[in-house]
Design an enzyme around this catalytic site. Structure first.
Site: not given
Ligand code: ADP
Ligand code: MG
Length: 380
Positions: A123, A228
């Site tokens: 991420k 959130d």
């Molecule tokens: P943001 O802070 O930008 O909202 P998120 O952590 O919510 O970011 O991640 C955005 C999207 O990426 C999530 O809605 C999910 O679909 C996917 N995602 C995030 N982390 C994971 C993970 N560990 N495994 C699989 N998919 C993930």
């Molecule tokens: Mg998110």
């Protein structure tokens, strides 16, 4: 959604890395870093630095810009990504790069391979991309004001996320297993499940509703609020168990606005179930039901990841969850004109600090490079 462009990881030299790191350091209190400052920090002759900087510009790792009072270099998104990915690669946490799987509000999400080529989740936090003029002044480590840059905000966002994820995972909460982090990048387990946004029906609606409410209460009893808690930040495994993601905005139940955000998380779940599954229940938790059983909120500040109260304030302000403190607001307008001139000045003490930090970064990466060459960086 494409692949992470990492070709540049392969052909940049040690010296390129040194100068790029110097630009990063200079950006701690300069919007634009003069070539000469980069040369002093990197401890490379001014003539040599310019050639290296031209090369970095060509690869779009830095950009050269004209400021009001002087010209200089700015680290780009790509440049910052490069520094973080290089570090994660050198320490063996990442060995290959794959596809983008998600775009969040504040991030880009990719699948990458770990040392054993097992797919894991990367991420990249991207915060503070607002107009520079609107950015609040903050204090740097010398106690002087500087702008809360996207570099700082993205980095503290990732750091807080990693610290909370670790504390939660240690206690058996259903969150991805944290693996490593550097700068604005977090590596974690790839969740094998569906984003809740894509789930249209549930075999046992009541069970999932209860699980989610119990999760909110369990977090609360441990001393924290997710902040959130919505369908974008919940995933569902094939056997119907929820996994919670996305932690930079978490706050303590002792925070003055805690009850508001607790209720908001609870209402998110009620609203989601009403809308998606036509399910309503009179049973939902209240802030006054919480019984403190743990101090997870305090523990994240002593994990050694360097998460401070100040970071919490800065990031919660960035997310619009708490008011700007008047101090930084009023000072921005007063300082507006001074900022440009202040930017230009740096002391020998600054250079010494930056040089020390740079030597740490570089010696580490050089030690690792000896063991692991960049040829080992592959793509899927
Ligand atoms: P943001 O802070 O930008 O909202 P998120 O952590 O919510 O970011 O991640 C955005 C999207 O990426 C999530 O809605 C999910 O679909 C996917 N995602 C995030 N982390 C994971 C993970 N560990 N495994 C699989 N998919 C993930
Ligand atoms: Mg998110």
């Amino acid at each position: 959604m494409g692949k992470l462009d990492v070709t540049v990881l392969r052909y940049l030299t040690k010296e390129d890395f040194r100068v790029l790191t110097a630009i990063e350091m200079g950006m701690k209190n300069h919007e634009l870093v003069p070539g000469q400052l980069a040369a002093s920090i990197a401890n490379i002759k001014a003539g040599g630095v310019h050639k290296l900087l031209r090369e970095l510009c060509k690869h779009k790792l830095v950009s050269y810009e004209r400021g009001k009072k002087y010209d200089g270099y700015r680290l780009t998104n790509t440049g910052y990504d490069y520094l973080a990915l290089k570090s994660l690669t050198l320490r063996g946490s990442v060995s290959s790069f794959g596809n983008q799987i998600g775009v969040g509000k504040e991030s880009n999400i990719y699948v990458v391979g770990d040392e054993d080529e097992k797919p894991i989740c990367l991420k990249l936090h991207r915060l503070g991309r607002t107009c520079f003029r609107n950015i609040k002044a903050k204090r740097d480590y010398h106690g002087r004001r500087h702008k809360a840059s996207w570099l700082y905000l993205s980095r503290i966002s990732a750091t807080r996320e990693f610290a909370y994820m670790s504390a939660l995972h240690d206690r058996g909460f259903p969150v991805p297993k944290p693996i490593d982090f550097n700068r604005h990048c977090v590596l974690m387990e790839l969740v094998n499940g569906w984003p809740m946004t894509q789930v249209q029906e549930l075999t046992d609606v009541e069970q999932v509703y209860d699980d989610l409410m119990n999760l909110i209460v369990r977090l609360g009893n441990a001393g924290v609020i997710h902040g959130d808690f919505n369908e974008f930040n919940l995933m569902l495994t094939d056997d119907g168990n929820p996994i919670l993601i996305d932690f930079p905005q978490m706050m303590s139940t002792s925070h003055e606005n805690a009850e508001f955000f607790f209720d908001r998380d609870v209402n998110c779940v009620r609203e989601m179930f009403r809308r998606k599954f036509g399910y309503e229940s009179e049973e939902f938790p209240k802030f006054s039901d919480l019984k403190r059983e743990d101090d997870l909120d305090a523990e994240v500040h002593c994990t050694g990841y360097g998460v401070t109260k100040e970071m919490e304030r800065d990031i919660l302000q960035e997310y619009g969850m708490i008011e700007e403190d008047e101090d930084s607001e009023s000072n921005v307008s007063n300082d507006e004109d001074k900022n440009d001139t202040q930017d230009e000045k740096y002391t020998n003490e600054d250079i010494k600090v930056y040089r020390r930090q740079l030597e740490n970064e570089v010696s580490f990466s050089e030690a690792r490079s000896a063991k692991k060459t960049d040829d080992s960086i592959r793509r899927y």
